[in-house]
Design an enzyme around this catalytic site. Structure first.
Site, short mmCIF file in Angstrom:
data_model
loop_
_atom_site.label_atom_id
_atom_site.label_comp_id
_atom_site.label_asym_id
_atom_site.label_seq_id
_atom_site.Cartn_x
_atom_site.Cartn_y
_atom_site.Cartn_z
N HIS A 107 0.80 -1.23 0.00
CA HIS A 107 0.00 0.00 0.00
C HIS A 107 0.83 1.29 0.00
O HIS A 107 0.57 2.22 0.77
CB HIS A 107 -0.96 0.01 1.18
CG HIS A 107 -2.08 -1.00 1.08
ND1 HIS A 107 -2.56 -1.48 -0.12
CD2 HIS A 107 -2.82 -1.62 2.05
CE1 HIS A 107 -3.55 -2.34 0.12
NE2 HIS A 107 -3.73 -2.45 1.41
N HIS A 176 -9.76 2.33 0.36
CA HIS A 176 -9.71 1.17 1.26
C HIS A 176 -10.81 1.22 2.32
O HIS A 176 -10.57 0.91 3.49
CB HIS A 176 -8.32 1.12 1.90
CG HIS A 176 -7.88 -0.24 2.31
ND1 HIS A 176 -8.53 -1.00 3.26
CD2 HIS A 176 -6.84 -0.99 1.89
CE1 HIS A 176 -7.90 -2.14 3.42
NE2 HIS A 176 -6.87 -2.17 2.60
N GLU A 307 -11.62 -3.25 -3.09
CA GLU A 307 -10.61 -2.29 -3.53
C GLU A 307 -10.41 -2.47 -5.03
O GLU A 307 -9.69 -3.37 -5.46
CB GLU A 307 -9.30 -2.52 -2.78
CG GLU A 307 -9.42 -2.42 -1.28
CD GLU A 307 -8.36 -3.24 -0.57
OE1 GLU A 307 -7.17 -3.00 -0.79
OE2 GLU A 307 -8.73 -4.15 0.19
C1 BGC Z 1 -4.70 -6.32 1.74
C2 BGC Z 1 -4.57 -7.07 3.05
C3 BGC Z 1 -4.09 -6.09 4.09
C4 BGC Z 1 -5.09 -4.96 4.19
C5 BGC Z 1 -4.60 -3.85 5.07
C6 BGC Z 1 -5.73 -5.26 1.93
O1 BGC Z 1 -5.83 -4.51 0.77
O2 BGC Z 1 -5.02 -7.14 0.67
O3 BGC Z 1 -3.68 -8.15 2.92
O4 BGC Z 1 -3.89 -6.70 5.31
O5 BGC Z 1 -5.30 -4.38 2.95
O6 BGC Z 1 -4.94 -3.97 6.35
#
Ligand code: BGC
Length: 342
Positions: A107, A176, A307
């Site tokens: 991310h 998210h 997402e």
């Molecule tokens: C991911 C997860 C991650 C989460 C963040 C998602 O987009 O795929 O693996 O733990 O975001 O907390």
């Protein structure tokens, strides 16, 4: 028609600036978005009886968003999801990102687009946030100008992402938000019926990096083309939850992505997007330790994310949809979150 109001949400520590909150309201929806991480902090939707509930997980105050927390409501960038070992090559040159989710980059890095203050501009039916991600930010090549625009149109929240690069760089932007259509703070999402318009998905290794195969969903737990009730489905297939990219049917035009129906309240969320994928994440890492809005705690499986995105690790997997943005090109993607009752 939508109205937009603006207020102070909080002050960042050490003179880091003022975070503002923008409230977008139509006759069907009310959305609060803050300039820290372009974060959706509340989203009120009516149920079948006309009773409004907030359907996104989050915090009442800025402090909540500044602590270590799993990206509640935020915009993710420069690259959403994982890049294997935080390493990639662009035009022969190797780049190394911080490893913030062993052994990968997740991310956008240590301080991704979710952890910065954006510059807001009020629109007649929404709000636009912009910022310049400097050359080398979090190890990414080149400067990136970014615009994230939220607009409200009746029961539909529209999110548009635009970007321009000064050097070739991977770009993959998403939101998210964690939804619970029973109302945030409800203990789980098991009563939600989920449909995802994907014939294939990306199997992952133990570090959640796609292994490279684009696997058919047919005959697997990943076949969500017809609605499944989440709790029963996870049980039937003995799954810990979903945290996978589904490969969407459809081109760069607007296409149907997913539908979630919460039968008890009647609330429906339909997602449309221009993106080639969606990470369906069922809050597997939530553990009930965060203190959320209205005294809510958020245990495992108490929210789900859809997402919309390019496929994870696309920068290292040449057969995935292209993720590089080059100078002179424009990154332009839109996702529609449409709420109704049924
Ligand atoms: C991911 C997860 C991650 C989460 C963040 C998602 O987009 O795929 O693996 O733990 O975001 O907390």
């Amino acid at each position: 028609m939508a109205s937009v109001t603006r207020a102070v949400f909080g002050e960042l520590p050490s003179g880091g600036g003022t975070v503002e909150k923008f409230q977008l309201q139509s006759d069907l929806l009310r959305v609060d978005i803050i300039s820290w991480g372009c974060t959706i902090t509340a989203l009120e939707v009516k149920d079948r009886q006309g009773r409004a509930s907030d359907v996104v997980l989050g915090f009442a105050e800025l402090e909540g968003y500044l602590q270590k927390q799993p990206y509640f409501g935020a915009v993710i960038g420069r690259v959403a999801n994982r890049i294997a070992k935080g390493t990639f090559k662009v035009d022969g040159k190797e780049y190394h990102l911080a490893i913030n989710k062993e052994p990968n980059s997740l991310h956008g890095g240590v301080r991704g687009f979710d952890k910065v203050l954006w510059t807001p501009r009020v629109l007649s039916n929404g709000v636009q946030f912009s910022r310049v991600s400097p050359d080398g930010e979090e190890g990414y090549p080149g400067e990136l100008k970014v615009w994230v625009t939220y607009t409200l149109d009746g029961g539909e929240l529209v999110v548009n992402y635009r970007a321009q690069a000064s050097q070739a760089t991977p770009v993959n932007l998403t939101n998210h938000s964690y939804f619970n259509l029973a109302g945030q703070g409800s203990p789980n999402i098991y009563g939600h019926e989920v449909t995802i318009e994907a014939d294939t998905y990306l199997p992952v290794d133990e570090t959640l990096i796609p292994i490279g195969e684009v696997a058919p969903v047919q005959g697997t737990a990943f076949d969500l083309r017809k609605p499944v009730e989440l709790g029963k489905h996870l049980q039937d297939f003995q799954l810990n939850g979903f945290d996978h990219n589904f490969c969407l049917k459809g081109s760069k035009e607007k296409h149907f992505c997913a539908r979630v129906h919460h039968a008890a309240s009647g609330r429906v969320l339909e997602v449309y997007t221009t993106q080639p994928g969606v990470q369906f994440y069922t809050g597997n890492f939530l553990d009930g330790t965060l203190k959320g809005k209205n005294g809510a705690v958020y245990p495992k499986h108490s929210g789900f994310c859809l997402e919309t995105q390019n496929w994870p690790d696309a920068v290292n997997q040449p057969h995935f949809p292209p993720v590089l943005l080059r100078p002179g090109e424009e990154y332009d993607h839109t996702t529609w979150f449409k709420f109704s009752v049924a």
